[in-house]
Each structure stands twice: as structure tokens, then as C-alpha cells.
Design a protein around this motif. Structure first.
Motif, PDB file in Angstrom:
ATOM      1  N   TYR A  83      41.446  25.508  55.887  1.00  0.00           N
ATOM      2  CA  TYR A  83      42.550  26.455  56.030  1.00  0.00           C
ATOM      3  C   TYR A  83      42.118  27.617  56.901  1.00  0.00           C
ATOM      4  O   TYR A  83      40.991  28.111  56.789  1.00  0.00           O
ATOM      5  N   ILE A  84      43.017  28.046  57.811  1.00  0.00           N
ATOM      6  CA  ILE A  84      42.811  29.226  58.639  1.00  0.00           C
ATOM      7  C   ILE A  84      44.026  30.114  58.467  1.00  0.00           C
ATOM      8  O   ILE A  84      45.155  29.708  58.760  1.00  0.00           O
ATOM      9  N   GLY A  85      43.816  31.316  57.956  1.00  0.00           N
ATOM     10  CA  GLY A  85      44.921  32.229  57.699  1.00  0.00           C
ATOM     11  C   GLY A  85      45.414  32.911  58.956  1.00  0.00           C
ATOM     12  O   GLY A  85      44.762  32.887  60.006  1.00  0.00           O
ATOM     13  N   SER A  86      46.563  33.530  58.867  1.00  0.00           N
ATOM     14  CA  SER A  86      47.130  34.253  60.002  1.00  0.00           C
ATOM     15  C   SER A  86      46.253  35.441  60.395  1.00  0.00           C
ATOM     16  O   SER A  86      46.336  35.932  61.523  1.00  0.00           O
ATOM     17  N   ASP A  87      45.406  35.895  59.464  1.00  0.00           N
ATOM     18  CA  ASP A  87      44.485  36.994  59.746  1.00  0.00           C
ATOM     19  C   ASP A  87      43.182  36.516  60.368  1.00  0.00           C
ATOM     20  O   ASP A  87      42.266  37.293  60.619  1.00  0.00           O
ATOM     21  N   GLY A  88      43.102  35.195  60.615  1.00  0.00           N
ATOM     22  CA  GLY A  88      41.906  34.639  61.232  1.00  0.00           C
ATOM     23  C   GLY A  88      40.821  34.234  60.259  1.00  0.00           C
ATOM     24  O   GLY A  88      39.831  33.615  60.649  1.00  0.00           O
ATOM     25  N   LYS A  89      40.986  34.562  58.975  1.00  0.00           N
ATOM     26  CA  LYS A  89      39.983  34.187  57.982  1.00  0.00           C
ATOM     27  C   LYS A  89      40.043  32.677  57.741  1.00  0.00           C
ATOM     28  O   LYS A  89      41.111  32.077  57.720  1.00  0.00           O
TER      29      LYS A  89
END
Length: 300
Positions: free
Chosen positions: A145-151
């Protein structure tokens, strides 16, 4: 006959004043020479022709122009390039999976840590192959998983065992209740959920969350890993080809339609688990006192 004697006097305009027998010498501009500060500063230099000062653009006194310690995630420890100033450098050496950017330091190469990439113990990634034989570097997970915040979140390569989520019908008041798969699929708070479950009881009461919390690998320690939130499984479900390829390359275990692994997301007296035969890759029709796989996840 009288002889007239003439003397020649040169008159020169210097700074608005007429001077005799003088030559003007231009005074250098402190400002143009870089002495742009009107106040003194630590580590600064005073202009010899005026009251201006040169002050480094970054704070830090005499080492202001050497901003990097070259330690931390992505940095080869002590891998400074060029001369140093009290152990600080202008540029650093970066690990594979990171690239140097002036003003930012060692920045992760997003093309390497994409979905399905293998995560290694030094927090570098490989999206093109499997490399487990360089020094102490070990594959520890796959990016799921890659979040919209880049994490980014990586999942452990294999199940760490089968555990019960909790007691039959228990409901932790501090956890949100997700009554539908679509709402649960938007929950990504893996470690926040895990902390709330652990706060509600010890490992004998909530063994799945505690097992995930206590998991550790090369390069990580107990407390780094968490019981995945339901949204992590949905991300896996939506990107199965890339993620399963990553698990295959890293000699891990892929999810199938018969893989049941607990999430940390609650549905009242029930909890969500992975089930890739259903939409969103989630199911909730299992009591919490049933044993299911635990596949911890790591934020990096």
C-alpha cells in the motif's frame, strides 16, 4: 618684457566634492561583493570597506555551508562526499533505492518502492528482482500500500502463525466500527488500531494484535510492525498481480482466495479479515475467537 608662468592644476570630481590634483579610486560595493547583511552574525565576515556583513544562508556558524550529517534512512552512515566540517558534509552517499537531491538529501526513488516491490532490512527496495546476498541486507516484506501522503506499507513475507483476534463478541469501544466492506476498505490506520487493541487487554485476550506488535526481522524490532487495517487488504486485492509477483520473487507466500488473515478493523462484535473471493477482498462473518493468519505490516 614680462614672462607669464602657467601651472596646471587638475580638478577632479570625487564623491560630489571637487578636489585638486586628485584621482578617484572607486570604492568596491560591499553589497555586490556578497556582504548583504546589515547586522553581524555568528561565523560571518565583515566587509573591509563598510559596515555590511556576509552571513551564510543557512544557520550553523562556521559549518553553515555543510548541512548534512549523512546519517538516517537512505544515507550510507558516514558516507559523506568531499571535505567535511565537524562531521558535516555538502553531499552524502545514498543507499540503492535512494537518490541525491540538492537541498533535500537522500530521497527515496519512487520507481523502486512501488507496489509489489521487495523491501529489504536497510529500508531499500527492488522492483525488478530479488537480491538477498549483499552484506547483511535481507528481504523482509513486499510493498502492499502507498498512501496519498507518499507513506508506504510493506507486508511480512509469510504468516507468523494463526491466532485468535479476541474473545467471542468483544467490542473495543475506542475502535471505529465499520459495518460494510466499502467503509472498512478505507481504514488504513494499522498501527493506531493495533495500539487500541493492545490497550484493551494483554496477549492472552487479544493475541493477534500482540503477535503482530512483537514481530521483528533483520533491520526492525518489536513494536515496528502492526496488525494490518482492512484497507491494506483491499489495496492488496486491487493490485494482486504486482504484489503476488513481489512475494514470489522474495520467496514469500502469496494470498489466494482461501487466505484468511485478521485485520485490525472492527465490525462491532466481529472483525474484518482478508477474503479475496469477495469485493474489496474483505469478509467479516467470522467470530473473533476463531484462529486466522497474522501477516504484520510495516510503515516505512
Amino acid at each position: 618684457m614680462k614672462t607669464l608662468l602657467y601651472t596646471t592644476t587638475a580638478f577632479v570630481l570625487c564623491g560630489g566634492i571637487v578636489q585638486a590634483n586628485a584621482a578617484c579610486i572607486a570604492t568596491p560595493s560591499c553589497y555586490d561583493m556578497g556582504y548583504s547583511s546589515t547586522s553581524s552574525c555568528e561565523g560571518g565576515l565583515k566587509c573591509p570597506f563598510g559596515s555590511y556583513w556576509y552571513c551564510p544562508s543557512n544557520s550553523g556558524g562556521e559549518c553553515a555551508d555543510f548541512p548534512y550529517l549523512c546519517v538516517g534512512r537512505g544515507y550510507v552512515d558516514g558516507g559523506g562526499i568531499g571535505a567535511d566540517c565537524n562531521g558535516k558534509y555538502v553531499k552524502c552517499e545514498c543507499y540503492a533505492g535512494f537518490e541525491w537531491k540538492n537541498g533535500q538529501g537522500c530521497v527515496e526513488s519512487s520507481t523502486e518502492c512501488k507496489l509489489g516491490a521487495i523491501l529489504y532490512s536497510d529500508k531499500t527496495c527492488s522492483s525488478s528482482g530479488y537480491d538477498n546476498d549483499v552484506g547483511t541486507k535481507k528481504a523482509i516484506g513486499v510493498v502492499v500500500y502507498i498512501g496519498s501522503d507518499g507513506k508506504r506499507w510493506a507486508m511480512a513475507l509469510k504468516s507468523i502463525g494463526n491466532y485468535k483476534w479476541g474473545g467471542y463478541g468483544t467490542n473495543i469501544s475506542t475502535l471505529p466500527d465499520y459495518s460494510s466492506a466499502s467503509s472498512a476498505s478505507k481504514d488504513y490506520d494499522s498501527c493506531g488500531n493495533t495500539a487500541k487493541i493492545m490497550a484493551a487487554g494483554d496477549k492472552s485476550e487479544y493475541p493477534a494484535a500482540w503477535a503482530a506488535h512483537e514481530y521483528k526481522t533483520a533491520g526492525t524490532q518489536a513494536g515496528d510492525w502492526c496488525l494490518p487495517a482492512a484497507g491494506i487488504f483491499t489495496s492488496y486485492y486491487n493490485n494482486q498481480d504486482a504484489i503476488n509477483t513481489g512475494f514470489s520473487r522474495a520467496n514469500g507466500t502469496q494470498f489466494t482466495t482461501s487466505t484468511y488473515a485478521w485485520s485490525s478493523s472492527e465490525n462491532g462484535g466481529l472483525a474484518w479479515h482478508s477474503y479475496f473471493s469477495y469485493s474489496y477482498g474483505l469478509d467479516t462473518y467470522t467470530n473473533k475467537d476463531s484462529s486466522r493468519e497474522v501477516r504484520p505490516v510495516l510503515e516505512f
